[in-house]
Each structure stands twice: as structure tokens, then as C-alpha cells.
Enzyme design. Structure first.
Site, PDB file in Angstrom:
ATOM      1  N   GLY A 127      16.083  62.577  60.445  1.00 10.99           N
ATOM      2  CA  GLY A 127      16.642  61.495  59.622  1.00 10.99           C
ATOM      3  C   GLY A 127      18.162  61.539  59.592  1.00 10.99           C
ATOM      4  O   GLY A 127      18.801  62.137  60.465  1.00 10.99           O
ATOM      5  N   LYS A 168      25.514  54.993  51.851  1.00 12.25           N
ATOM      6  CA  LYS A 168      26.501  55.666  52.707  1.00 12.25           C
ATOM      7  C   LYS A 168      26.910  54.829  53.925  1.00 12.25           C
ATOM      8  O   LYS A 168      28.045  54.894  54.376  1.00 12.25           O
ATOM      9  CB  LYS A 168      25.978  57.039  53.162  1.00 12.25           C
ATOM     10  CG  LYS A 168      25.864  58.034  52.003  1.00 12.25           C
ATOM     11  CD  LYS A 168      25.506  59.418  52.477  1.00 12.25           C
ATOM     12  CE  LYS A 168      25.204  60.328  51.307  1.00 12.25           C
ATOM     13  NZ  LYS A 168      24.962  61.718  51.668  1.00 12.25           N
TER      14      LYS A 168
END
Ligand code: NDP
Length: 264
Positions: free
Chosen positions: A123, A64
Site C-alpha cells: 500500500g 496526503k
């Protein structure tokens, strides 16, 4: 002419995206096909995208951030977090979007009067959700196992806790973004803390899908209104599909057809 889409990831064989998107294309008579591409080197995402002649794509773990770097232009929320999960070919230019956080907001739209949110974990997913909630003027607290990952959140207007200094208050919504419970039977924090949290919230969500985590199981036992990660998966997929169909299909129709693919 028929359009071509793909998901890039490593691994990618488990991804539900081809089934979700193909189901929509087929039932809404949109001439398109969605495939999967195992991509080992994230730096090759742009050349692979164009070599395959794609009209658009989704990107999953671990590419990503590489997708963000590869774009000619990044639009909307993706710009803020540096993470792209949807790519579009616009006249030979690679345009990046992020539908993960909006997908989550869409997924929890039936949860009412949400003002105070606790995110478990610090995260990538926590980062995206936290930024999105702050953008919507919501109050956000982060509770993480270790101190290190809290550094990023300390630069934002949110409260940061580790298990050692956590102080319970009332929340409207608690979200588990940790991977605790994904491949083990762990809770995202010691049981005493989780019990306290669940006794002081109205809604609960987990981003893990495909299995009932011990966290969600405990929340269900307490008769709280819960959602697992399949709604988030659905939410990001619906918003990506709108882009793929160039907004020619209605969101509610896309949602209905995509939801059916979850039963296959
Ligand atoms: P990251 O690796 O970036 O972060 C993982 C977080 O989990 C860290 O904060 C880590 O804490 C914490 N953690 C891991 N194990 C434990 C444990 N046993 N107890 C407590 N905390 C733990 O992961 P991501 O944010 O990328 O993904 C997190 C989850 O979200 C994954 O399960 C992924 O599958 C899911 N996901 C689901 C989506 C959907 O559409 N439904 C979309 C995106 C992700 P520490 O800092 O202490 O190591």
C-alpha cells in the site's frame, strides 16, 4: 508572535500529533500552538490552511495526495512519491514535504548493517518506504496478499512476491506495513510463511502502533529485536517539528520532549 499549526485528517480526533507537538513547543519554550482540523473535502486543504492563518500543518489519512496536489512547491522526497504529510507557509506560498519515510529511517537508526529488506504489504506506506530504501541503495523485496498492488513495484528494481510464489532468503529487516493486526488478530501472511520469515531475519518492525500485533508478538517470542509503529510516528513528528521550529531547536531535544508525550 505565536505560531499556529494543525493536523488535517478525517478522522482526526484520535491523532496524537497535537499532544506530541505541543509538548515540544511548551518544554522548548517555542511560542506556538498545535490544533486539529477535521477536513472532509481534501480539495479544500489549501483554502482552509490559509483561512485558519496557519504557519504549518501535518496531513494524515486520507488527504496526503490532495495535500501534494494543493502545494505551490513540493520539496525533497515528497516529489518522488506524490505524497505530502507536512505543509509550511512560506511567505504566503504552500510548501510540501514528506517526513514519513525519513522518519522511519530515523526510527530504525540503531538497527545496524541493514542491506536486505522485506516489506510485507504493497500500500501507500510500502510505496514510500520502498522508494526510500532504493534511494539508499538497499535491496528490497515486497510480499503482498494480492497481485494487483504489486504492479507499481514491478516498475522498480525490487523483487515482488505474492503468498503463492514467495521464496525465503535471509533478510536483515522485515517490516509489516499491512493493516493486518490493526483491528483484527490476523498475521500479514499465512503462519508458515511468517514463521519462515522470522526465522531468517535479524530485525523486525511494524508500522502499527498502540497495540501489539500478532506479527510483533510472534517476533518477540522469537527474541528478535523489534520496533512498533510508535517509533515511526515519533520519527516523522521530530522531522516535521524541525521544520515547524525553522531548525532553531535541536533534533535530540525535540525527540526527548516528544517522546515524553507518549507517556501522557
Ligand atoms: P493501504 O491501505 O495503502 O495498504 C494496506 C496493505 O495491507 C495492502 O497491501 C493490503 O494488501 C494489506 N492488507 C490489509 N489487510 C491484510 C490482511 N488481513 N492480510 C494481509 N495483508 C493485508 O494502507 P497504508 O499503507 O496507508 O497503511 C498501512 C498501515 O500503516 C496502517 O495500519 C496505518 O495505520 C499504518 N501507518 C502507520 C504510520 C506510523 O507513523 N506509524 C504512518 C502511516 C501508516 P492487499 O493489496 O492484498 O489488499
Amino acid at each position: 508572535m505565536s505560531k499556529l499549526f494543525s493536523i488535517f485528517g478525517n478522522p482526526v480526533s484520535h491523532s496524537r500529533s497535537p499532544l506530541m507537538h505541543n509538548c515540544v513547543f511548551k518544554h522548548l519554550n517555542y511560542k506556538a500552538c498545535y490544533t486539529r482540523t477535521l477536513l472532509e473535502d481534501g480539495a479544500k486543504i489549501k483554502e482552509t490552511f490559509f483561512a485558519l492563518g496557519l504557519d504549518g500543518a501535518n496531513v494524515t489519512v486520507p488527504h496526503k495526495e490532495s495535500a501534494y496536489a494543493a502545494c505551490d512547491e513540493v520539496r525533497g522526497f515528497a516529489k518522488k512519491i506524490g505524497v505530502v504529510n507536512t505543509l509550511m507557509n512560506e511567505n504566503g506560498k504552500l510548501i510540501g514535504y514528506n517526513t514519513d519515510a525519513d522518519g522511519f529511517i530515523y526510527a530504525i537508526s540503531e538497527f545496524k548493517n541493514i542491506k536486505n529488506i522485506l516489506i510485507l504489504g504493497a500500500g501507500g506506506t510500502a510505496k514510500a518506504l520502498c522508494q526510500k530504501f532504493l534511494e539508499e541503495d538497499l535491496h528490497v523485496s515486497i510480499l503482498n496478499r494480492s497481485k494487483n498492488r504489486l504492479e507499481y513495484f514491478k516498475t522498480l528494481p525490487c523483487k515482488c512476491y505474492t503468498w503463492e510464489n514467495f521464496e525465503i532468503v535471509n533478510y536483515d529487516l522485515v517490516i509489516n506495513t499491512t493493516s493486518a493486526g490493526l483491528k483484527d488478530e490476523n498475521l500479514p501472511a499465512p503462519k508458515k510463511i511468517i514463521e519462515d520469515i522470522l526465522n531468517n531475519t535479524r530485525y523486525v518492525a511494524d508500522v502499527i502502533y498502540g497495540k501489539l500485533t500478532p506479527f510483533l508478538q510472534l517476533a518477540q517470542e522469537k527474541k528478535l529485536t523489534c520496533k512498533d509503529g510508535s517509533d515511526m510516528l515519533l520519527g516523522q513528528g521530530v522531522l516535521a517539528n524541525e521544520l515547524f521550529c525553522n531548525f532553531t531547536c535541536k533534533k535530540e531535544d525535540i525527540k526527548r520532549e516528544m517522546q515524553k508525550s507518549f507517556q501522557l
